[in-house]
Design an enzyme around this catalytic site. Structure first.
Site, PDB file in Angstrom:
ATOM      1  N   ASP A  54      58.951  84.253 -49.527  1.00 27.78           N
ATOM      2  CA  ASP A  54      57.536  84.436 -49.199  1.00 27.78           C
ATOM      3  C   ASP A  54      56.628  83.871 -50.287  1.00 27.78           C
ATOM      4  OD1 ASP A  54      58.008  85.705 -46.778  1.00 27.78           O
ATOM      5  OD2 ASP A  54      58.021  87.714 -47.665  1.00 27.78           O
ATOM      6  N   TYR A 113      69.317  88.841 -55.312  1.00 29.91           N
ATOM      7  CA  TYR A 113      67.896  88.855 -55.667  1.00 29.91           C
ATOM      8  C   TYR A 113      67.682  89.829 -56.827  1.00 29.91           C
ATOM      9  CZ  TYR A 113      66.424  86.621 -51.251  1.00 29.91           C
ATOM     10  OH  TYR A 113      66.219  85.752 -50.206  1.00 29.91           O
TER      11      TYR A 113
END
Length: 250
Positions: A54, A113
């Site tokens: 994003d 992540y």
């Protein structure tokens, strides 16, 4: 025609995510990379990314692939050539030829992540683009207890934001670590796949535990509920970084 796998690192601050947004005029990682590849190759090349990060999200190990004709640049020299034309906030790290059926997204077997917290009473101007400032002291022990409950194979619907429907929300989380090197606290997650905003919602939930707003032993019930409202907030994107994408044999 060669299928090339390319590993990238980028600072996502100036970009509206990875994925190209046709007609928007907004800068994205994909659009920038395709433009630079076209400059080198003289042809329009379509890039496929492992993760559609994003806006504001960073990457140390994003993977893309693209099919190219013979363009006079040996595959191993592609990173050096690209780095000559890419902006300074994107770097090509490695390139290799892979089988024709390799797909950066669908061939991935695991992704890692991290989410970084800056845990100090006073904010840092140097960390503001790469971590979430948390001025209150965190209970790291409670956060680690809660993180253990996230491990394993679960339906992670509780930690899924609306907007990207999937057939199944079942994922296997193989790592949920809390790494502290004051004043930084890194939440590290590895799984066979992630739902939309799953990492940011898990990070927000663990943050609620660390701030003593949520009991770590409530996590099993929260996971089982499938109720997004019972999880913590979706933390901002700038603390998130795609660390690594793993594949079986490429």
């Amino acid at each position: 025609m060669p299928n090339v796998r390319l590993t990238l690192a980028y600072d996502g601050t100036a970009y509206h995510g990875f994925q190209k947004q046709s007609g928007s005029g907004l800068p994205t990682i994909q659009e920038t990379l395709e433009r630079c590849l076209a400059e080198l190759s003289g042809a329009a090349l379509k890039v496929t990314g492992a993760s559609r990060t994003d806006a504001g999200v960073h990457a140390r190990g994003q993977v893309v692939n693209f099919v190219t004709g013979r363009w006079g640049i040996p595959t191993e020299r592609i990173p050096a050539a690209l780095n000559g034309v890419l902006p300074g906030d994107i770097a090509a790290l490695d390139a290799r030829e892979v089988p024709a059926d390799f797909h950066a997204r669908y061939s991935a077997v695991a992704k890692t992540y991290s989410y970084t917290l800056y845990n100090h009473p006073v904010r840092s101007p140097f960390q503001r683009l790469y971590s979430l400032h948390v001025p209150r002291a965190l209970d790291l022990r409670a956060m680690r207890l809660a993180a253990r409950h996230l491990m394993g194979r679960h339906d992670f619907s509780t930690f899924q934001a609306a907007g990207r429907p999937v057939q199944s929300a079942v994922r296997t989380l193989t790592r949920a670590d809390i790494e502290a090197q004051a004043p930084l606290v890194r939440l590290v997650f590895r799984a066979d796949g992630f739902l939309y905003n799953m990492v940011r919602i898990m990070a927000g939930t663990l943050l609620e535990v660390g701030l003593e707003r949520l009991d770590p032993e409530a996590l099993p019930d929260i996971i089982a509920s499938g109720d997004r409202a019972r999880a913590g907030p979706t933390v901002p994107p700038h603390g998130l970084c795609l660390e690594e994408v793993e594949y079986d044999s490429t």
